[in-house]
Design an enzyme around this catalytic site. Structure first.
Site, PDB file in Angstrom:
ATOM      1  CG  HIS A   1      -1.943   0.824   1.097  1.00 58.52           C
ATOM      2  ND1 HIS A   1      -2.009   2.417   1.213  1.00 58.52           N
ATOM      3  CD2 HIS A   1      -3.379   0.795   0.693  1.00 58.52           C
ATOM      4  CE1 HIS A   1      -3.093   2.963   0.981  1.00 58.52           C
ATOM      5  NE2 HIS A   1      -3.888   1.804   0.587  1.00 58.52           N
TER       6      HIS A   1
ATOM      7  CG  ASP B   1      -8.616  -4.593  -2.779  1.00 52.63           C
ATOM      8  OD1 ASP B   1      -9.901  -4.355  -2.661  1.00 52.63           O
ATOM      9  OD2 ASP B   1      -7.752  -3.614  -3.132  1.00 52.63           O
TER      10      ASP B   1
HETATM   11  N1  CMC Z   1       3.937  -7.726  -4.795  1.00 51.37           N
HETATM   12  C1  CMC Z   1       5.447  -7.732  -4.926  1.00 51.37           C
HETATM   13  N2  CMC Z   1       6.222  -6.441  -4.952  1.00 51.37           N
HETATM   14  C2  CMC Z   1       5.517  -5.356  -4.210  1.00 51.37           C
HETATM   15  C3  CMC Z   1       4.297  -5.303  -4.105  1.00 51.37           C
HETATM   16  C4  CMC Z   1       3.342  -6.479  -4.261  1.00 51.37           C
HETATM   17  N3  CMC Z   1       2.084  -6.613  -4.054  1.00 51.37           N
HETATM   18  N4  CMC Z   1       3.890  -4.110  -4.011  1.00 51.37           N
HETATM   19  C5  CMC Z   1       5.056  -3.308  -4.116  1.00 51.37           C
HETATM   20  N5  CMC Z   1       6.011  -4.146  -4.328  1.00 51.37           N
HETATM   21  C6  CMC Z   1       7.407  -3.829  -4.379  1.00 51.37           C
HETATM   22  C7  CMC Z   1       7.848  -3.157  -5.712  1.00 51.37           C
HETATM   23  O1  CMC Z   1       7.963  -3.923  -6.550  1.00 51.37           O
HETATM   24  C8  CMC Z   1       9.008  -2.324  -5.339  1.00 51.37           C
HETATM   25  O2  CMC Z   1       9.959  -2.866  -5.286  1.00 51.37           O
HETATM   26  P1  CMC Z   1      11.405  -2.329  -5.539  1.00 51.37           P
HETATM   27  O3  CMC Z   1      11.903  -1.264  -4.537  1.00 51.37           O
HETATM   28  O4  CMC Z   1      12.335  -3.605  -5.637  1.00 51.37           O
HETATM   29  O5  CMC Z   1      11.354  -1.595  -6.901  1.00 51.37           O
HETATM   30  C9  CMC Z   1       8.537  -1.910  -3.825  1.00 51.37           C
HETATM   31  O6  CMC Z   1       7.769  -2.672  -3.529  1.00 51.37           O
HETATM   32  C10 CMC Z   1       7.829  -0.515  -3.454  1.00 51.37           C
HETATM   33  O7  CMC Z   1       6.667  -0.788  -4.554  1.00 51.37           O
HETATM   34  P2  CMC Z   1       5.882   0.443  -5.162  1.00 51.37           P
HETATM   35  O8  CMC Z   1       5.063  -0.111  -6.532  1.00 51.37           O
HETATM   36  O9  CMC Z   1       6.988   1.686  -5.494  1.00 51.37           O
HETATM   37  O10 CMC Z   1       4.797   0.757  -4.319  1.00 51.37           O
HETATM   38  P3  CMC Z   1       3.608   1.881  -4.604  1.00 51.37           P
HETATM   39  O11 CMC Z   1       3.187   2.804  -3.240  1.00 51.37           O
HETATM   40  O12 CMC Z   1       3.645   2.816  -5.713  1.00 51.37           O
HETATM   41  O13 CMC Z   1       2.466   1.046  -4.722  1.00 51.37           O
HETATM   42  C11 CMC Z   1       0.544  -0.655  -4.680  1.00 51.37           C
HETATM   43  C12 CMC Z   1       1.276   0.607  -4.082  1.00 51.37           C
HETATM   44  C13 CMC Z   1      -0.740  -0.807  -3.831  1.00 51.37           C
HETATM   45  C14 CMC Z   1       0.109  -0.180  -6.187  1.00 51.37           C
HETATM   46  C15 CMC Z   1       1.639  -1.820  -4.737  1.00 51.37           C
HETATM   47  O14 CMC Z   1       1.863  -2.167  -3.231  1.00 51.37           O
HETATM   48  C16 CMC Z   1       0.799  -3.030  -5.699  1.00 51.37           C
HETATM   49  O15 CMC Z   1       0.986  -2.998  -6.689  1.00 51.37           O
HETATM   50  N6  CMC Z   1       0.344  -3.778  -4.868  1.00 51.37           N
HETATM   51  C17 CMC Z   1      -0.495  -4.853  -5.518  1.00 51.37           C
HETATM   52  C18 CMC Z   1      -1.787  -4.579  -5.821  1.00 51.37           C
HETATM   53  C19 CMC Z   1      -2.834  -4.164  -4.948  1.00 51.37           C
HETATM   54  O16 CMC Z   1      -3.290  -4.929  -3.992  1.00 51.37           O
HETATM   55  N7  CMC Z   1      -3.635  -3.226  -4.820  1.00 51.37           N
HETATM   56  C20 CMC Z   1      -4.579  -2.726  -3.878  1.00 51.37           C
HETATM   57  C21 CMC Z   1      -4.005  -1.564  -3.012  1.00 51.37           C
HETATM   58  S1  CMC Z   1      -5.207  -1.275  -1.505  1.00 51.37           S
HETATM   59  C22 CMC Z   1      -6.703  -0.890  -1.923  1.00 51.37           C
HETATM   60  C23 CMC Z   1      -6.809   0.150  -2.980  1.00 51.37           C
HETATM   61  O17 CMC Z   1      -6.459   1.192  -2.895  1.00 51.37           O
HETATM   62  O18 CMC Z   1      -7.892  -0.282  -4.036  1.00 51.37           O
END
Ligand code: CMC
Length: 391
Positions: free
Chosen positions: A272, A329
């Site tokens: 998140h 989720d």
């Molecule tokens: N699985 C594997 N690696 C992950 C995940 C995940 N679910 N989420 C983040 N990472 C890794 C990402 O690859 C990155 O690694 P590195 O530093 O090696 O590049 C690091 O963690 C930071 O991730 P980010 O993409 O920069 O984080 P963000 O804040 O931009 O993204 C997020 C947040 C929710 C989009 C992301 O965690 C994600 O894609 N999660 C899976 C989708 C999900 O469950 N979404 C629902 C969110 S909560 C309800 C809602 O808002 O709708």
């Protein structure tokens, strides 16, 4: 004021787009409050419509205010007959989220008065219409995908019960609402009602900042919610769990693939932008998953798989170092499935949950004298001036 200096903040990681009095989140401590009330209290003690009132008007309603609000919403549940036929124009295979956003956008064609965004009476009426009609549209999107007849709302029923009947009732027999189902769904909807400046709410505000009406602003929010990184994650989690189950690869191997970022695979329902210790909504959902499945008399191996996946991930350095925890989720899909909803309806349920938050944010934006049209800057990285070639 132009300062001549533009900071790059891709994904708005460090930039506040607005002030807001609605929802408070402390991501390091896993705190979520609606208008100052802890989500744990709200989820245990309230109803969907009471929380909607709280978010939209700022205070808890009195008993008579709530009764009037409820009554008013019941009186607006019917869709214009032409709009009912709108569903005929879409293919059965249409994803219900696309159907939902299209139909909400179409609502503004029936309510031309909503274009007067400065008129408080029109804003009030649009608020009631949206709350009353979105669940009906959502249920029609569901029925449409099944090829079943669209039922008329039953206004003798509560908000949630009416929604359940529209989804699971049919023309041929009486539908009796299961109170366990109704209570569980209401609780899940409450947990989704607002979450400050997430992608869909920010979209609603951005569109609304152009003085576009609330229907089209919220239609845009529904489209933003659709994506698997936002609300679409609940559908994606179930797909991921089913694939792990069917492939027989096992949780450990799947997690290794996630860590290698093989083909960009992520552990859906984890991570998140704001929560860096735990998501309080996920805790509440997980607590009720067992209870709801037991009450409904359903056992689902996917719930065990989800638990195993969570356990493995939380013990793994990759997830620990990046502060990745289950989000709201992660467990909701298993519960929605037990309730009888197909995976393609999961994000639609999220949208019904989030509607009061979108409305509250749109109204706060609309009433704020400091609101300006949203217009981010960019850092241009293209070519310098070039002479047009002689041809
Ligand atoms: N699985 C594997 N690696 C992950 C995940 C995940 N679910 N989420 C983040 N990472 C890794 C990402 O690859 C990155 O690694 P590195 O530093 O090696 O590049 C690091 O963690 C930071 O991730 P980010 O993409 O920069 O984080 P963000 O804040 O931009 O993204 C997020 C947040 C929710 C989009 C992301 O965690 C994600 O894609 N999660 C899976 C989708 C999900 O469950 N979404 C629902 C969110 S909560 C309800 C809602 O808002 O709708």
């Amino acid at each position: 004021k132009q300062t001549g200096y533009t900071a790059l903040d891709q994904g708005f990681v460090n930039t506040a787009s607005t002030r807001s009095e609605i929802t408070y989140i402390d991501g390091d401590r896993g705190i979520l409050r609606y208008r100052g009330y802890a989500i744990e209290d709200v989820a245990a003690k309230s109803t969907y419509l009471e929380v909607a009132w709280l978010l939209i008007y700022g205070e808890l309603p009195s008993a008579s205010q709530l009764a009037e609000f409820d009554e008013n919403i019941r009186r607006h549940t019917l869709l214009h007959e032409d709009l009912r036929r709108f569903f005929d124009a879409l293919p059965h295979s249409a994803h219900p989220m696309s159907v939902l956003s299209s139909a909400v956008s179409a609502l503004s064609t029936y309510y031309e008065d909503s274009h007067d965004v400065r008129d408080p009476e029109q804003v009030e009426l649009s608020t009631i219409r949206l709350l009353a009609k979105l669940p009906v549209i959502a249920a029609y999107a569901h029925k449409k995908s099944l090829g079943q007849a669209l039922l008329y709302p039953d206004n003798s029923l509560s908000f949630v019960d009416n929604f359940l009947k529209l989804n699971f009732g049919n023309m041929a027999e009486e539908y009796e609402v299961n109170p366990v189902l109704s209570k569980a769904l209401e609780r899940l909807l409450i947990l989704h009602e607002d979450h400050e400046q997430n992608a869909s709410t920010s979209t609603v505000r951005l569109v609304g900042s152009t003085e576009a009406n609330i229907f089209v602003s919220i239609s845009a929010g529904i489209n933003a919610l659709y994506g698997p990184l936002h609300g679409g994650a609940n559908e994606a989690v179930l797909k991921m769990l089913s694939e792990i189950q069917q492939s027989g690869e096992g949780v450990q191997k799947f997690v290794e693939r996630v860590k290698r970022k093989e083909d960009g695979v992520r552990l859906m329902g984890f991570g998140h932008r704001v929560y860096k210790s735990f998501d309080p909504r996920a805790r509440l959902v997980k607590e009720s998953a067992d209870e709801v499945l037991a009450d409904l008399g359903v056992s689902d191996p996917l719930l065990d798989l989800a638990r195993e996946l969570e356990e493995v991930a939380l013990a793994d350095d990759y997830f620990v170092e990046r502060k990745l925890y289950p989000n709201v989720d992660f467990y909701t899909g298993v519960i929605y499935k037990a309730m009888g909803f197909p995976p393609r309806m999961f994000t639609v349920l999220f949208a019904i949950g989030r509607l009061p938050g979108w409305i509250a944010n749109w109204r706060e934006m609309n009433q704020d004298p400091n609101t300006k049209i949203g217009r981010p800057q960019q850092l241009y990285t293209g070519p310098e001036t070039r002479a047009w070639p002689q041809r």
